[in-house]
Scaffold this motif. Structure first.
Motif, mmCIF file in Angstrom:
data_model
loop_
_atom_site.group_PDB
_atom_site.id
_atom_site.type_symbol
_atom_site.label_atom_id
_atom_site.label_comp_id
_atom_site.label_asym_id
_atom_site.label_seq_id
_atom_site.Cartn_x
_atom_site.Cartn_y
_atom_site.Cartn_z
ATOM 1 N N GLU A 80 15.585 -22.322 -0.510
ATOM 2 C CA GLU A 80 16.674 -22.565 -0.583
ATOM 3 C C GLU A 80 17.431 -20.553 -0.190
ATOM 4 O O GLU A 80 18.001 -20.981 0.279
ATOM 5 N N VAL A 81 16.348 -19.841 0.228
ATOM 6 C CA VAL A 81 16.763 -18.575 0.285
ATOM 7 C C VAL A 81 16.565 -18.149 1.865
ATOM 8 O O VAL A 81 16.819 -18.217 2.936
ATOM 9 N N SER A 82 15.000 -18.572 2.216
ATOM 10 C CA SER A 82 14.333 -17.883 3.248
ATOM 11 C C SER A 82 15.560 -18.596 4.948
ATOM 12 O O SER A 82 15.701 -18.286 5.907
ATOM 13 N N CYS A 83 15.873 -20.164 4.542
ATOM 14 C CA CYS A 83 16.038 -20.975 5.509
ATOM 15 C C CYS A 83 17.548 -19.700 5.816
ATOM 16 O O CYS A 83 17.908 -20.403 6.885
ATOM 17 N N ARG A 84 18.285 -19.261 4.616
ATOM 18 C CA ARG A 84 19.336 -18.253 4.965
ATOM 19 C C ARG A 84 19.825 -17.708 6.060
ATOM 20 O O ARG A 84 20.201 -17.185 6.676
ATOM 21 N N PHE A 85 18.494 -16.574 5.534
ATOM 22 C CA PHE A 85 18.072 -15.179 5.907
ATOM 23 C C PHE A 85 17.209 -14.391 6.673
ATOM 24 O O PHE A 85 15.719 -15.391 6.202
ATOM 25 N N LYS A 86 17.729 -13.844 7.731
ATOM 26 C CA LYS A 86 16.193 -13.695 8.365
ATOM 27 C C LYS A 86 15.371 -12.218 7.274
ATOM 28 O O LYS A 86 15.910 -11.975 6.822
ATOM 29 N N ASN A 87 13.956 -12.752 8.226
ATOM 30 C CA ASN A 87 13.196 -11.544 7.390
ATOM 31 C C ASN A 87 13.267 -11.696 5.450
ATOM 32 O O ASN A 87 12.946 -11.352 5.055
ATOM 33 N N ALA A 88 13.733 -12.847 5.158
ATOM 34 C CA ALA A 88 13.445 -13.844 3.996
ATOM 35 C C ALA A 88 12.467 -13.988 3.160
ATOM 36 O O ALA A 88 12.515 -14.629 1.554
ATOM 37 N N GLN A 89 11.553 -14.163 3.612
ATOM 38 C CA GLN A 89 10.010 -14.812 2.747
ATOM 39 C C GLN A 89 10.035 -13.764 1.941
ATOM 40 O O GLN A 89 10.408 -12.838 1.432
ATOM 41 N N LEU A 90 9.346 -14.595 0.206
ATOM 42 C CA LEU A 90 9.615 -13.967 -0.790
ATOM 43 C C LEU A 90 8.099 -12.687 -0.122
ATOM 44 O O LEU A 90 8.482 -11.761 -0.790
ATOM 45 N N GLY A 91 7.172 -13.182 0.327
ATOM 46 C CA GLY A 91 6.444 -12.211 0.686
ATOM 47 C C GLY A 91 6.976 -10.423 1.409
ATOM 48 O O GLY A 91 6.195 -9.880 0.331
ATOM 49 N N LYS A 92 7.878 -10.903 2.045
ATOM 50 C CA LYS A 92 8.492 -9.742 2.276
ATOM 51 C C LYS A 92 9.260 -8.972 1.929
ATOM 52 O O LYS A 92 9.364 -7.697 2.343
ATOM 53 N N VAL A 93 10.276 -10.025 1.256
ATOM 54 C CA VAL A 93 11.392 -8.956 0.236
ATOM 55 C C VAL A 93 10.301 -8.784 -1.248
ATOM 56 O O VAL A 93 11.117 -6.918 -1.494
ATOM 57 N N LEU A 94 9.437 -8.932 -1.499
ATOM 58 C CA LEU A 94 8.461 -8.479 -2.625
ATOM 59 C C LEU A 94 7.622 -7.912 -2.335
ATOM 60 O O LEU A 94 7.576 -6.217 -3.010
ATOM 61 N N ASN A 96 4.738 -6.926 -3.162
ATOM 62 C CA ASN A 96 3.493 -6.728 -3.699
ATOM 63 C C ASN A 96 3.205 -8.141 -4.177
ATOM 64 O O ASN A 96 2.924 -8.467 -4.928
ATOM 65 N N LEU A 97 3.391 -9.130 -3.598
ATOM 66 C CA LEU A 97 3.566 -10.452 -3.654
ATOM 67 C C LEU A 97 2.122 -10.709 -4.219
ATOM 68 O O LEU A 97 1.769 -11.651 -5.056
ATOM 69 N N HIS A 98 1.234 -10.459 -2.769
ATOM 70 C CA HIS A 98 -0.320 -10.719 -3.459
ATOM 71 C C HIS A 98 -0.580 -10.886 -4.561
ATOM 72 O O HIS A 98 -1.243 -10.797 -5.141
ATOM 73 N N THR A 99 -0.422 -8.746 -4.953
ATOM 74 C CA THR A 99 -0.553 -8.516 -5.914
ATOM 75 C C THR A 99 -0.211 -8.604 -7.285
ATOM 76 O O THR A 99 -0.790 -9.063 -7.734
ATOM 77 N N LEU A 100 0.718 -9.329 -7.149
ATOM 78 C CA LEU A 100 2.011 -9.881 -8.272
ATOM 79 C C LEU A 100 1.013 -10.949 -8.528
ATOM 80 O O LEU A 100 1.165 -11.468 -10.262
ATOM 81 N N GLN A 101 0.822 -12.049 -7.463
ATOM 82 C CA GLN A 101 0.181 -13.579 -7.883
ATOM 83 C C GLN A 101 -1.175 -13.439 -8.005
ATOM 84 O O GLN A 101 -2.010 -13.637 -9.119
ATOM 85 N N ASN A 102 -2.271 -11.962 -7.608
ATOM 86 C CA ASN A 102 -3.798 -12.620 -7.736
ATOM 87 C C ASN A 102 -3.993 -11.614 -8.854
ATOM 88 O O ASN A 102 -5.603 -11.112 -9.063
ATOM 89 N N SER A 103 -3.559 -10.511 -9.589
ATOM 90 C CA SER A 103 -3.840 -9.406 -10.206
ATOM 91 C C SER A 103 -2.109 -9.699 -11.763
ATOM 92 O O SER A 103 -2.785 -9.981 -12.848
ATOM 93 N N THR A 104 -1.651 -8.900 -10.887
ATOM 94 C CA THR A 104 -0.640 -8.656 -11.904
ATOM 95 C C THR A 104 -0.371 -9.999 -12.757
ATOM 96 O O THR A 104 0.001 -10.047 -14.843
ATOM 97 N N MET A 105 -0.160 -11.258 -12.396
ATOM 98 C CA MET A 105 0.236 -12.453 -13.181
ATOM 99 C C MET A 105 -0.921 -12.898 -14.166
ATOM 100 O O MET A 105 -0.707 -13.547 -14.783
#
Length: 163
Positions: A80-94, A96-105
């Protein structure tokens, strides 16, 4: 507390105040805030009609599932979002995706699902990661002309995607 009118800044101020005396409750609220914000970002920035997206997001509770399952925030964000905007992958936007996914969540899940408690330090770390992520979502939305504190505009048909 979780209404558009309450506002992101007020919500975060209140969560931080609660964190001073009750880390577990603040952790739960920070997790809700993060999930609320990621869903709102997808609704505001996505391509699909808002009602269809809203229905789909009602069934999503995972940040990312290995194997690109399509039933997680990252997969829907990509579509929905990455296809519209350059450099919009969730990992790049956040960032801290790795930390969120593997620790915080995981910390969030342990508390929310009644599998134990966490120390104040662990709760504070998780709260900080959630707040960092929500700030980045809000900034990304503003950069692309959307304010997550404003009501949604109904999109009846899909937006054109420029590739």
């Amino acid at each position: 507390m979780f209404s558009v009118g309450y506002g992101i800044a007020n919500r975060e101020k209140r969560i931080n105040k609660i964190a001073l005396t009750d880390g577990t409750t603040a952790l739960i609220l920070a997790a809700v805030h993060f999930e609320w914000m990621i869903k709102r970002s997808i609704l505001k920035l996505g391509c699909s009609p808002t009602s269809a997206l809203r229905n789909e997001l009602e069934e999503i509770y995972k940040l990312a599932i290995p194997g690109n399952n399509k039933k997680d925030y990252r997969s829907i964000w990509k579509r929905e979002v990455s296809c519209r905007f350059k450099n919009a992958q969730l990992g790049k936007v956040l960032g801290n995706l790795h930390t969120l996914q593997n620790s915080t969540m995981k910390v969030r899940g342990r508390v929310i699902h009644g599998n134990g408690t966490v120390s104040q330090d662990v709760a504070n770390d998780a709260i900080n990661e959630f707040m960092l992520a929500t700030g980045k979502l809000a900034s990304f939305a503003v950069k692309h002309g959307e304010n997550l504190d404003e009501k949604l505009k109904t999109r009846i048909k899909a937006r054109e995607v420029s590739v």
